[in-house]
Design an enzyme around this catalytic site. Sequence first.
Site, PDB file in Angstrom:
ATOM      1  N   HIS A  84       0.827  -1.210   0.000  1.00  0.00           N
ATOM      2  CA  HIS A  84       0.000   0.000   0.000  1.00  0.00           C
ATOM      3  C   HIS A  84       0.864   1.264   0.000  1.00  0.00           C
ATOM      4  CE1 HIS A  84       0.331   0.901   4.375  1.00  0.00           C
ATOM      5  NE2 HIS A  84       0.247  -0.407   4.560  1.00  0.00           N
ATOM      6  N   ASP A 110       6.319   0.423   6.476  1.00  0.00           N
ATOM      7  CA  ASP A 110       4.857   0.318   6.377  1.00  0.00           C
ATOM      8  C   ASP A 110       4.327   1.468   5.530  1.00  0.00           C
ATOM      9  OD1 ASP A 110       2.232  -0.395   6.778  1.00  0.00           O
ATOM     10  OD2 ASP A 110       2.131   0.320   8.833  1.00  0.00           O
ATOM     11  N   GLU A 136      -4.796   1.860   2.714  1.00  0.00           N
ATOM     12  CA  GLU A 136      -4.884   0.693   3.597  1.00  0.00           C
ATOM     13  C   GLU A 136      -5.037   1.124   5.041  1.00  0.00           C
ATOM     14  OE1 GLU A 136      -3.577  -2.513   6.301  1.00  0.00           O
ATOM     15  OE2 GLU A 136      -2.626  -0.571   6.067  1.00  0.00           O
ATOM     16  N   GLU A 137      -4.343   2.207   5.416  1.00  0.00           N
ATOM     17  CA  GLU A 137      -4.231   2.546   6.838  1.00  0.00           C
ATOM     18  C   GLU A 137      -5.534   2.980   7.482  1.00  0.00           C
ATOM     19  OE1 GLU A 137      -1.964   1.631   8.552  1.00  0.00           O
ATOM     20  OE2 GLU A 137      -0.047   1.726   7.557  1.00  0.00           O
ATOM     21  N   ASP A 177       3.107  -6.501   3.254  1.00  0.00           N
ATOM     22  CA  ASP A 177       2.753  -5.411   4.167  1.00  0.00           C
ATOM     23  C   ASP A 177       3.095  -5.782   5.611  1.00  0.00           C
ATOM     24  OD1 ASP A 177       1.775  -3.056   5.235  1.00  0.00           O
ATOM     25  OD2 ASP A 177      -0.323  -3.708   5.196  1.00  0.00           O
ATOM     26  N   HIS A 184       3.961   2.610  12.641  1.00  0.00           N
ATOM     27  CA  HIS A 184       3.073   3.766  12.861  1.00  0.00           C
ATOM     28  C   HIS A 184       3.698   4.869  13.719  1.00  0.00           C
ATOM     29  CE1 HIS A 184      -0.854   1.273  12.035  1.00  0.00           C
ATOM     30  NE2 HIS A 184       0.025   1.194  11.058  1.00  0.00           N
TER      31      HIS A 184
END
Lengths: 453, 453
Positions: free
Chosen positions: B276, B288, B322-323, B350, B420
């Site tokens: 993504h 990520d 995606e997030e 991912d 994140h």
Amino acid sequence: MKSIFIILSISILSNFSIAQSKDSLFIRSIFTETLTNDDCYENLRYLCKQIGPRLSGSENAEKAVKYTELLMKEYGFDKVYLQEVKVPHWRRLNKATGEIRSGNKTSISVCALGGSIATPKKGIQAEVIEVKSFAELDSLGSSKVSGKIVFFNRAFDASHIETFAAYSGAVNQRGRGASMAAKYGAVACIVRSMSYTKDPYPHTGAMRYDAAFKKIPAAAVSTIDADVLSQKIKNPNTTLFLQFDCDTLEDKISYNVIGELKGSVNPEEIITVGGHLDSWDLAEGAHDDGAGCVQSIEVLRSLKVLKYKPKHTIRVVLFMNEENGLRGGLKYAEVAKQQKEVHLAAIESDAGGFTPRGFDIDADDQYVKKIQSWQNLLAPYGLYEISKGGSGADIGPLKGNVKALIGFRPDSQRYFDIHHSANDTFETVNKRELQMGAASMTALIYLIDQYGF
Amino acid sequence: MKSIFIILSISILSNFSIAQSKDSLFIRSIFTETLTNDDCYENLRYLCKQIGPRLSGSENAEKAVKYTELLMKEYGFDKVYLQEVKVPHWRRLNKATGEIRSGNKTSISVCALGGSIATPKKGIQAEVIEVKSFAELDSLGSSKVSGKIVFFNRAFDASHIETFAAYSGAVNQRGRGASMAAKYGAVACIVRSMSYTKDPYPHTGAMRYDAAFKKIPAAAVSTIDADVLSQKIKNPNTTLFLQFDCDTLEDKISYNVIGELKGSVNPEEIITVGGHLDSWDLAEGAHDDGAGCVQSIEVLRSLKVLKYKPKHTIRVVLFMNEENGLRGGLKYAEVAKQQKEVHLAAIESDAGGFTPRGFDIDADDQYVKKIQSWQNLLAPYGLYEISKGGSGADIGPLKGNVKALIGFRPDSQRYFDIHHSANDTFETVNKRELQMGAASMTALIYLIDQYGF
């Protein structure tokens, strides 16, 4: 007969599965204990941050001996002692200077190789001749090499999967380059750092002089500056200036640090686990090999906390002087032989504190197969690569006097980013990867203690 | 008969071993190409350093769409196009403030969770009530919770081997905590960051409001400061002050970025590989999921450079959103269904650009077994863990319309150190680990293209 056969089979199978289940439960408890306890990681922090670089003969190396001896005593291992060993005492006395001179000056990042002599106090300046191999050097001969600085610039072959294969393919430049160059009258040598990574850090490491040739100064250059140097010397009026100071003092008394959990059934049979306590002097020796030391201590700590009573004596050995002499490993094997000690196995962790992959075993096929038969107990922890192969430098001298020499094999991809350079710091070690490695060794030692050999 | 049987057997075996040898050679060439080419790593550097954080709806997300579209065109893929998708547009408008107030003030490191509403402009101040689970919250009820800030402080369980299992065991606090707390009249919620590591970085991530309850502001606190907060609130006169600004604008037009190598035998049958393109806004989205994007592009680049003519169409999809919405994955599956596309397999990367371990396969047993039958071709590259399991969020919506959903599984130990948080930078990605992952996916896609399903 048939029914007896079936009953026997069920009974054998059921004993087998009870054993499997007992083993898998105990191995699970090893991982739980190691992953949920901070000691292994915090001991490494102390070794890196409170002590730091630990080159043989240095004050820090002695601090590390005292610290780990005390640590093992505090853990209450059954026996903790020092084994005297005389180690070489090479010292780096300044930060090396490297300058490409061709009208203007371009600084390059260099360091003396371990064991090198110093340059003359005022430095050394000469033209540079770049080679990729000893064969190329031979073909050039004295007429092209004499009076020059030989630049060994064969890079790691990136196509290897295992990074140690790339290292093996390049490291003779570092180890033997100086004497190979001196043979043709070179005044110094400079070697591309043993790393894939394009970074500004020179990677040191051991070099040896061949007594047949004159000793000349030998340095490593960072990979980035190796590329710069290779480019700049295409200009014919270019020289390289090198200045560094280092010396070799008399051998010094140091120690292997040893701790034991005494065997309850066959205390005279020993399973050894270890790493090396010395490190190069440019960084904290976190992966190489603080990790191996704290993991080996963790093997005994976790087994003790789990109240495991080993059948055989489990011994942790923190070897001194792996990096530039192997005197600790040699001494350990010598004493073991003198005292007619029986070693079932010796396991070494000296490939970094990275995520575990498996074990390499240097032993007769029967012992390799025995260890491979435990594969299903180890696979849940990512340990799939259990194969015949090399083991570890420090335990190597035990060969012939031990049933299995075993090298713990973590993932190798990141190792040469940091190896022997200022990058080898505590921060580059991931806590869980370190712990997983310690628990992997503990699990294997448990199985050897229970079933082998 | 016997001799015919032997001849047949030899013939079958020899065809089999010729195929194995051809496959192992081609897979080796994939790894060599990927490990000796800088593109994959340099493309990630661009995505991280020249573009940066790429939250859906942001200007950077659009830059990333344009950059990757152009990149694939420059590589000369057979077809490169954008697939329109409407994405949510949440924005973080300031750096959050967190202060423990009890006489003096102690700053703590916090960030708004993705999707949260802002606090009132002047902030919000209230007593804190700490809980470890929704059950504990339920047992406290409105009388204890109303008017307070609920602090969800259940840590990762370190005993899990797979870190995603620890994440799964904690992440409901982040996703549903706010509404669970609002149900009992809480005025805000704060959640321990989803990480093992004791560090000062708060980790953001998606949260969702349950329409049945009032929306309250929701933040994450760093693990270090979660421990500080837990300690300080033991003093009864302690409150927490939170202030942050964020908003949600109207949905915005964005895109999935798609490139293809056209199949030479069955072009209508598609093998999809992707990651993504969007990322959280606190860092560069390196692991990520910049890693998954550049690896997926690398699959097609390397096959093209190797002059491989795929039988089926191999399609890279860089999914948007995606997030915080999964709109890209949903749109891709919707269009695939509308257009009656036939998907053989969809593979997603991912889980970070770490050293490869294997693949999880969400498919009927026959396809799982088929892929497992290639084990011996993949094991030389460290790919041992090929098992039935989950796949990836973006490809999930294809389920029912694809034979196998496959999640690429790198080693998970370091993932939640960076996930994140501001730590998810290019520097934390190791070039060789990234490349090994790309080559692993390429090898699997090659085998599916040759033999399956």
